[in-house]
Scaffold this motif. Sequence first.
Motif, PDB file in Angstrom:
ATOM      1  N   ASP A 164     -18.603   6.835 -10.150  1.00 28.26           N
ATOM      2  CA  ASP A 164     -17.974   7.306  -8.912  1.00 28.26           C
ATOM      3  C   ASP A 164     -16.452   7.190  -8.996  1.00 28.26           C
ATOM      4  O   ASP A 164     -15.903   6.128  -9.304  1.00 28.26           O
ATOM      5  N   ASN A 165     -15.773   8.303  -8.720  1.00 36.15           N
ATOM      6  CA  ASN A 165     -14.319   8.321  -8.573  1.00 36.15           C
ATOM      7  C   ASN A 165     -14.029   8.488  -7.085  1.00 36.15           C
ATOM      8  O   ASN A 165     -14.425   9.501  -6.482  1.00 36.15           O
ATOM      9  N   LEU A 166     -13.385   7.511  -6.472  1.00 34.02           N
ATOM     10  CA  LEU A 166     -13.103   7.541  -5.047  1.00 34.02           C
ATOM     11  C   LEU A 166     -11.659   7.958  -4.812  1.00 34.02           C
ATOM     12  O   LEU A 166     -10.728   7.304  -5.316  1.00 34.02           O
ATOM     13  N   VAL A 167     -11.479   9.042  -4.086  1.00 32.86           N
ATOM     14  CA  VAL A 167     -10.140   9.522  -3.733  1.00 32.86           C
ATOM     15  C   VAL A 167      -9.927   9.264  -2.257  1.00 32.86           C
ATOM     16  O   VAL A 167     -10.703   9.719  -1.404  1.00 32.86           O
ATOM     17  N   TRP A 168      -8.864   8.510  -1.955  1.00 30.02           N
ATOM     18  CA  TRP A 168      -8.537   8.146  -0.577  1.00 30.02           C
ATOM     19  C   TRP A 168      -7.329   8.974  -0.153  1.00 30.02           C
ATOM     20  O   TRP A 168      -6.225   8.805  -0.680  1.00 30.02           O
ATOM     21  N   GLN A 169      -7.543   9.872   0.804  1.00 26.24           N
ATOM     22  CA  GLN A 169      -6.451  10.678   1.334  1.00 26.24           C
ATOM     23  C   GLN A 169      -5.821   9.933   2.506  1.00 26.24           C
ATOM     24  O   GLN A 169      -6.482   9.679   3.513  1.00 26.24           O
ATOM     25  N   VAL A 170      -4.548   9.589   2.359  1.00 24.61           N
ATOM     26  CA  VAL A 170      -3.885   8.715   3.325  1.00 24.61           C
ATOM     27  C   VAL A 170      -2.570   9.326   3.775  1.00 24.61           C
ATOM     28  O   VAL A 170      -2.007  10.199   3.115  1.00 24.61           O
ATOM     29  N   ARG A 171      -2.076   8.838   4.908  1.00 23.51           N
ATOM     30  CA  ARG A 171      -0.763   9.254   5.383  1.00 23.51           C
ATOM     31  C   ARG A 171       0.332   8.445   4.694  1.00 23.51           C
ATOM     32  O   ARG A 171       1.423   8.937   4.443  1.00 23.51           O
ATOM     33  N   ALA A 172       0.040   7.163   4.398  1.00 25.60           N
ATOM     34  CA  ALA A 172       1.005   6.284   3.734  1.00 25.60           C
ATOM     35  C   ALA A 172       0.257   5.363   2.791  1.00 25.60           C
ATOM     36  O   ALA A 172      -0.930   5.072   2.995  1.00 25.60           O
ATOM     37  N   ILE A 173       0.960   4.862   1.778  1.00 25.92           N
ATOM     38  CA  ILE A 173       0.301   4.043   0.763  1.00 25.92           C
ATOM     39  C   ILE A 173      -0.271   2.766   1.368  1.00 25.92           C
ATOM     40  O   ILE A 173      -1.258   2.203   0.862  1.00 25.92           O
ATOM     41  N   GLN A 174       0.299   2.298   2.502  1.00 23.26           N
ATOM     42  CA  GLN A 174      -0.203   1.083   3.148  1.00 23.26           C
ATOM     43  C   GLN A 174      -1.651   1.258   3.625  1.00 23.26           C
ATOM     44  O   GLN A 174      -2.405   0.290   3.725  1.00 23.26           O
ATOM     45  N   ASP A 175      -2.060   2.488   3.897  1.00 29.01           N
ATOM     46  CA  ASP A 175      -3.430   2.735   4.344  1.00 29.01           C
ATOM     47  C   ASP A 175      -4.431   2.690   3.190  1.00 29.01           C
ATOM     48  O   ASP A 175      -5.633   2.572   3.402  1.00 29.01           O
ATOM     49  N   TYR A 176      -3.948   2.794   1.961  1.00 25.41           N
ATOM     50  CA  TYR A 176      -4.794   2.726   0.755  1.00 25.41           C
ATOM     51  C   TYR A 176      -5.014   1.277   0.331  1.00 25.41           C
ATOM     52  O   TYR A 176      -6.077   0.900  -0.175  1.00 25.41           O
ATOM     53  N   LEU A 177      -3.990   0.432   0.594  1.00 27.62           N
ATOM     54  CA  LEU A 177      -3.980  -0.927   0.073  1.00 27.62           C
ATOM     55  C   LEU A 177      -5.185  -1.775   0.495  1.00 27.62           C
ATOM     56  O   LEU A 177      -5.769  -2.469  -0.357  1.00 27.62           O
ATOM     57  N   PRO A 178      -5.632  -1.763   1.753  1.00 24.29           N
ATOM     58  CA  PRO A 178      -6.770  -2.621   2.130  1.00 24.29           C
ATOM     59  C   PRO A 178      -8.050  -2.322   1.339  1.00 24.29           C
ATOM     60  O   PRO A 178      -8.824  -3.231   1.031  1.00 24.29           O
ATOM     61  N   PHE A 179      -8.250  -1.073   0.998  1.00 24.26           N
ATOM     62  CA  PHE A 179      -9.454  -0.690   0.257  1.00 24.26           C
ATOM     63  C   PHE A 179      -9.352  -1.119  -1.203  1.00 24.26           C
ATOM     64  O   PHE A 179     -10.345  -1.518  -1.820  1.00 24.26           O
ATOM     65  N   VAL A 180      -8.150  -1.055  -1.752  1.00 25.18           N
ATOM     66  CA  VAL A 180      -7.934  -1.548  -3.117  1.00 25.18           C
ATOM     67  C   VAL A 180      -8.151  -3.056  -3.171  1.00 25.18           C
ATOM     68  O   VAL A 180      -8.835  -3.573  -4.067  1.00 25.18           O
ATOM     69  N   GLU A 181      -7.605  -3.758  -2.200  1.00 29.44           N
ATOM     70  CA  GLU A 181      -7.748  -5.221  -2.185  1.00 29.44           C
ATOM     71  C   GLU A 181      -9.211  -5.636  -2.076  1.00 29.44           C
ATOM     72  O   GLU A 181      -9.657  -6.579  -2.750  1.00 29.44           O
ATOM     73  N   ALA A 182      -9.986  -4.944  -1.246  1.00 29.16           N
ATOM     74  CA  ALA A 182     -11.397  -5.290  -1.086  1.00 29.16           C
ATOM     75  C   ALA A 182     -12.171  -5.048  -2.373  1.00 29.16           C
ATOM     76  O   ALA A 182     -13.000  -5.884  -2.789  1.00 29.16           O
ATOM     77  N   ALA A 183     -11.908  -3.902  -3.036  1.00 30.01           N
ATOM     78  CA  ALA A 183     -12.615  -3.597  -4.276  1.00 30.01           C
ATOM     79  C   ALA A 183     -12.257  -4.594  -5.374  1.00 30.01           C
ATOM     80  O   ALA A 183     -13.123  -5.042  -6.133  1.00 30.01           O
ATOM     81  N   CYS A 184     -10.982  -4.963  -5.450  1.00 25.00           N
ATOM     82  CA  CYS A 184     -10.552  -5.909  -6.487  1.00 25.00           C
ATOM     83  C   CYS A 184     -11.108  -7.311  -6.223  1.00 25.00           C
ATOM     84  O   CYS A 184     -11.489  -8.021  -7.158  1.00 25.00           O
ATOM     85  N   ALA A 185     -11.169  -7.714  -4.945  1.00 27.97           N
ATOM     86  CA  ALA A 185     -11.743  -9.019  -4.618  1.00 27.97           C
ATOM     87  C   ALA A 185     -13.199  -9.079  -5.053  1.00 27.97           C
ATOM     88  O   ALA A 185     -13.670 -10.087  -5.601  1.00 27.97           O
ATOM     89  N   ASN A 186     -13.923  -7.996  -4.840  1.00 26.56           N
ATOM     90  CA  ASN A 186     -15.333  -7.949  -5.268  1.00 26.56           C
ATOM     91  C   ASN A 186     -15.432  -8.018  -6.789  1.00 26.56           C
ATOM     92  O   ASN A 186     -16.280  -8.713  -7.345  1.00 26.56           O
ATOM     93  N   ALA A 187     -14.538  -7.286  -7.477  1.00 27.97           N
ATOM     94  CA  ALA A 187     -14.557  -7.290  -8.945  1.00 27.97           C
ATOM     95  C   ALA A 187     -14.253  -8.672  -9.487  1.00 27.97           C
ATOM     96  O   ALA A 187     -14.894  -9.141 -10.446  1.00 27.97           O
ATOM     97  N   GLU A 188     -13.319  -9.379  -8.860  1.00 32.95           N
ATOM     98  CA  GLU A 188     -12.968 -10.717  -9.334  1.00 32.95           C
ATOM     99  C   GLU A 188     -14.112 -11.705  -9.093  1.00 32.95           C
ATOM    100  O   GLU A 188     -14.368 -12.586  -9.925  1.00 32.95           O
ATOM    101  N   ARG A 189     -14.804 -11.544  -7.976  1.00 33.89           N
ATOM    102  CA  ARG A 189     -15.961 -12.432  -7.735  1.00 33.89           C
ATOM    103  C   ARG A 189     -17.027 -12.206  -8.797  1.00 33.89           C
ATOM    104  O   ARG A 189     -17.717 -13.150  -9.194  1.00 33.89           O
ATOM    105  N   ARG A 190     -17.159 -10.982  -9.235  1.00 34.87           N
ATOM    106  CA  ARG A 190     -18.185 -10.647 -10.245  1.00 34.87           C
ATOM    107  C   ARG A 190     -17.653 -10.774 -11.669  1.00 34.87           C
ATOM    108  O   ARG A 190     -18.353 -10.406 -12.609  1.00 34.87           O
TER     109      ARG A 190
END
Length: 870
Positions: A26-52
């Motif tokens: 899966d390639n997830l493309v997030w269409q956002v108005r500003a980069i700050q709206d992308y950041l929370p989703f990146v942080e959540a995915a990375c936190a999950n990756a680090e736990r695993r």
Amino acid sequence: MVHIDPILSTGLPGLDRILRGLMPGDNLVWQVRAIQDYLPFVEAACANAERRRQAIVYFRFAKHDPLLEQRAGVTIHQLRPETGFEGYIRQVHEVIDESRQKALYVFDCLSELVVDWNSDRMLGNFFMLTCPYLYDVGAIAYFALLRDHHSFHATRPIGDTAQILIDVYRHEGRIYVHPLKVQHRNSPTMYMPHEWVGDGFVPVTQSITTTNILRGTPWNRLDIASYHLGIWSSTFARAESICAELDAGEPGPPDLEEFSERLRRMMISQDERILAVARRYLDLRHIVEVRRRMIGTGLIGGKSVGLLLARAILEKDSARWADMLEPHDSFYIGSDVFCTYLVQNGCWWAKQMQQDPNAFLEGAMRARQQMLTGTFPDYLLKQFAAMLDYFGQSPIIVRSSSLLEDAFGNAFAGKYESEFCANQGSRDKRMEDFLSAVRTVYASIMSEDALQYRASRGLLEHDEQMALLVQRVSGAAYGHRFFPQAAGVALSLNPYVWSEYIDPAAGVARIVFGLGTRAVERTPDDYTRIVALNAPERRPEADADEVREHAQRKVDYLDLEANQEVTSGFADVARACEGLPLELFASRDTKLERRAAERKTKDVWAWVLTFDKLLKETPFVADMRAILGALQDVYRYPVEIEYTLNFFEADRYTINVVQCRPLQVKGRGVIAEPPSDIPAQDLVLATRGPVIGHSLVAHIDRIVYVVPSAYARLATYDCYAVARTIGRLMHVEDARERTTLILGPGRWGTTTPSLGVPVNFSEINTANVVCEIATMRDNLVPDVSLGTHFFNELVEMDVLYCALFPGKDGSVLNEDFFQKRPSRLTDLLPEGKDWEHVIRVIDAADLKPLALVLNADAGKQRVVCYLERK
């Protein structure tokens, strides 16, 4: 209840439930108005990756704040998209190859790539190449894209290729997600907006809330409506506005020069030496005018830039050129169109395989065939159709204009195709012919000749893309025949000085009657007029018989009835074409007329193409010198142009400069005289010219000699076999380390075996000296071919050329030397055994204590090769 794989997760259980979980690839493309709206989703995915304990690969290339900091488990790859599309994508894919599916891939905001590539098309191409690459390894990847920032050239391929496409909105402090595409998954509420509430995502079911969230987003997703969004269109919209201000007498914005420079780098070139000239002669108005005649985006390539610069330089040099130069209304097809064609037709990876110096020819033929059968998107076809409607049924030519072509040091002369379109028939027929021409030029980038040239000059890994130049063919229709009255090439530095009265700095021109193809291609069994511009009446030929013998006999033209380029005899063309000012280009052969009168022979064609009246009674020579001088002064380098000439009015001509490029010519230098007392048995060969190249004295390590008498007895197919054997011989392991002289009968590189050895230049490009022996038949002599692609290759590769005329004063060919010395052919190339009687290979190492010495003086038109005791 849907089972959600905790490893393949967004790190947000509520979002996983909306998406029905993530799948490998899966390639997830997030269409956002500003980069700050992308950041929370990146942080959540990375936190999950680090736990695993899953590796995280972060591609850092944008100017926005970093999404991730360096820490255990996170690998950051700093990329430089400004270095070019091909290099950038190669870096990304190399990282993916190393990490494979074990990693989570996070990309900076893709929208910033267009700042460096100046193209939504190339952003779309990047995603179309990278998303499937990640999908194939089963990886999860995150991308961000600024919403309402791009044209459909980016959004359509990204939307079509991504597995998951999500709009992210921020409204009154709350975050909402709106899935637009989730491949292979579905649910009753999947494609509704969802509000992020705590750990979950709640569907927005109230119309008032949905309206408030979405109404601030302009509806511009239709292709036509979204076209204006791209960086290319918006940038040139500003350029048009500034031009209007300047035309109204306003001073323009403070950043005018900075903005103009940006446009030059977007469209003209990124080569600093070319840009140095462009800054002086191509201002904002020039650039905008090019854009108005451009299809697609990207750079317009070397050939187009050379044309534009030449015309701009001449127009600024003198007002008289404005009246003399034929106007041009060329169109330009940007380099991004080529890249998109490759990507959308599945040819990109085949082209990338040719960057390996050890295997660059593998698969090239298959890739070329694939490129010849590709298709074009509808929006391009509409633009092509509009261009063809503009030209009507005027003949056109589709010319290569690659990024590396016609640059300082790399002419690519004749390596890429140019295709004439007679442009006759129905609208559909004309479109079919045009598309075939475009495919042919595109596919020529994969030709063996072009790839060998790039390999020999260390250019395989350079970002090479093919732009196109579409020109109206200069000339007129004479019945069903269309051609210019004269055409040719001209060099500001004359490398062929056959007389002490010739000034090399004055330049030289090569002239033909009809299409200029006969001036740039080495045509078999025909000749052209070579003119030293400081002494136009001084010819290489010794007398009238030689002049007649070496005159052009055939003419290339476009047959409007047959809808193709054809070749006919000069007499046939001249007789059939009324209105030609024939006396300007041809002279009457009075000797032939007297002979015909004595024999009472009727209907004798006594005209010979000498161009004498053009040279003596018109200012053509002075004008050509002035044109070349003006261009050379600006380039600060010798130049070569292609031109046409027509007397559209009886008493004045127009010149059309159709191409201009730097000429790669080495200095002549001064060398010592050869010994005056060389014993006859030690003299291997001698000639009084012609000689082209820089003067030199060198020890020859190897001579490859094609025995004229043996070659003349071969069947045609055996001649080709001999040529291929020579090609392999010239590329044996030690070939590039040796100074090699090759000599053979007739013309090297001919396409007709009865006229010489039909090698490709790439087969003999390890030679240091090329010698042609005039022994194929009585009326065929070596042709200097100034200005032809063959000549340019000799000059670029720093190869010395000479011709030898056995029996002529000053010419010697010591056949005993070649026949009695041991030949190394089968030692170097065992498979060449069948041709030992045709090809002899003499190595200097076998001649000890003697040495082979070559003394070549281009200024004095003399070459001597002899044995010398060490």
